[in-house]
Write a protein that holds these residues in place. Structure first.
Motif, PDB file in Angstrom:
ATOM      1  N   LYS A  60     -55.863  -7.747 -52.993  1.00  0.00           N
ATOM      2  CA  LYS A  60     -55.568  -6.693 -52.024  1.00  0.00           C
ATOM      3  C   LYS A  60     -54.373  -7.081 -51.170  1.00  0.00           C
ATOM      4  N   GLN A  61     -53.618  -6.068 -50.746  1.00  0.00           N
ATOM      5  CA  GLN A  61     -52.485  -6.320 -49.869  1.00  0.00           C
ATOM      6  C   GLN A  61     -52.913  -6.184 -48.416  1.00  0.00           C
ATOM      7  N   THR A 100     -51.909  -5.711 -44.413  1.00  0.00           N
ATOM      8  CA  THR A 100     -50.883  -5.225 -43.493  1.00  0.00           C
ATOM      9  C   THR A 100     -51.369  -5.473 -42.076  1.00  0.00           C
ATOM     10  N   THR A 144     -55.343  -4.665 -41.879  1.00  0.00           N
ATOM     11  CA  THR A 144     -56.003  -3.743 -42.791  1.00  0.00           C
ATOM     12  C   THR A 144     -55.681  -4.156 -44.221  1.00  0.00           C
ATOM     13  N   SER A 202     -55.430  -2.935 -48.283  1.00  0.00           N
ATOM     14  CA  SER A 202     -55.275  -1.787 -49.163  1.00  0.00           C
ATOM     15  C   SER A 202     -56.321  -1.851 -50.278  1.00  0.00           C
ATOM     16  N   GLU A 203     -56.411  -0.763 -51.033  1.00  0.00           N
ATOM     17  CA  GLU A 203     -57.279  -0.777 -52.198  1.00  0.00           C
ATOM     18  C   GLU A 203     -56.757  -1.827 -53.168  1.00  0.00           C
TER      19      GLU A 203
END
Length: 125
Positions: A24-25, A27, A41, A43-44
């Motif tokens: 997952k990335q 941020t 947060t 990401s998918e």
């Protein structure tokens, strides 16, 4: 003159990749003007098959400082369309790992990518 047995280098094969991981990335978003308070947060993620290997005591240097201590290696299939950098993290068996170093094309044949990771703790549901 003694006889020494040298260990043969181990090559990662597709059949060794039995662990399903999610990449997952991350941020980071500032919640106020000063940027001191922030939230992270995710990401998918993309799910891939990997081989996980625990290591102990490996440290990564950036020339002067210690960047981080490596706890696990994840070997995944090399994919030139999937660009992974240090803003990504790995989730495996309810644990989250920060990616400290990435070695694409580890055997020179464009087969596997090595993710050197550091465990950060449990995944909070």
């Amino acid at each position: 003159m003694g006889c020494r047995i040298k260990p043969r280098p181990y090559k990662v094969c597709t059949g060794d990749m039995r662990s399903y991981i999610t990449i997952k990335q991350k941020t980071k978003n500032a919640t106020n003007v000063s940027g001191l308070n922030s939230t992270i947060t995710l990401s998918e993620g993309a799910g891939v098959w990997a081989m996980q290997k625990s290591v102990n005591g490996e440290e990564i240097f950036d020339g002067i400082n210690i960047v981080g201590k490596i706890t696990d290696h994840f070997y995944i299939r090399y994919n030139p369309q999937f660009i992974i950098d240090k803003t990504y993290c790995v989730e495996f068996e309810n644990n989250r790992y920060n990616i400290i170093d990435i070695i694409p094309n580890i055997e020179g044949r464009r087969n596997n990518t090595l993710l050197k990771c550091s465990i950060t703790g449990n995944v909070i549901l």
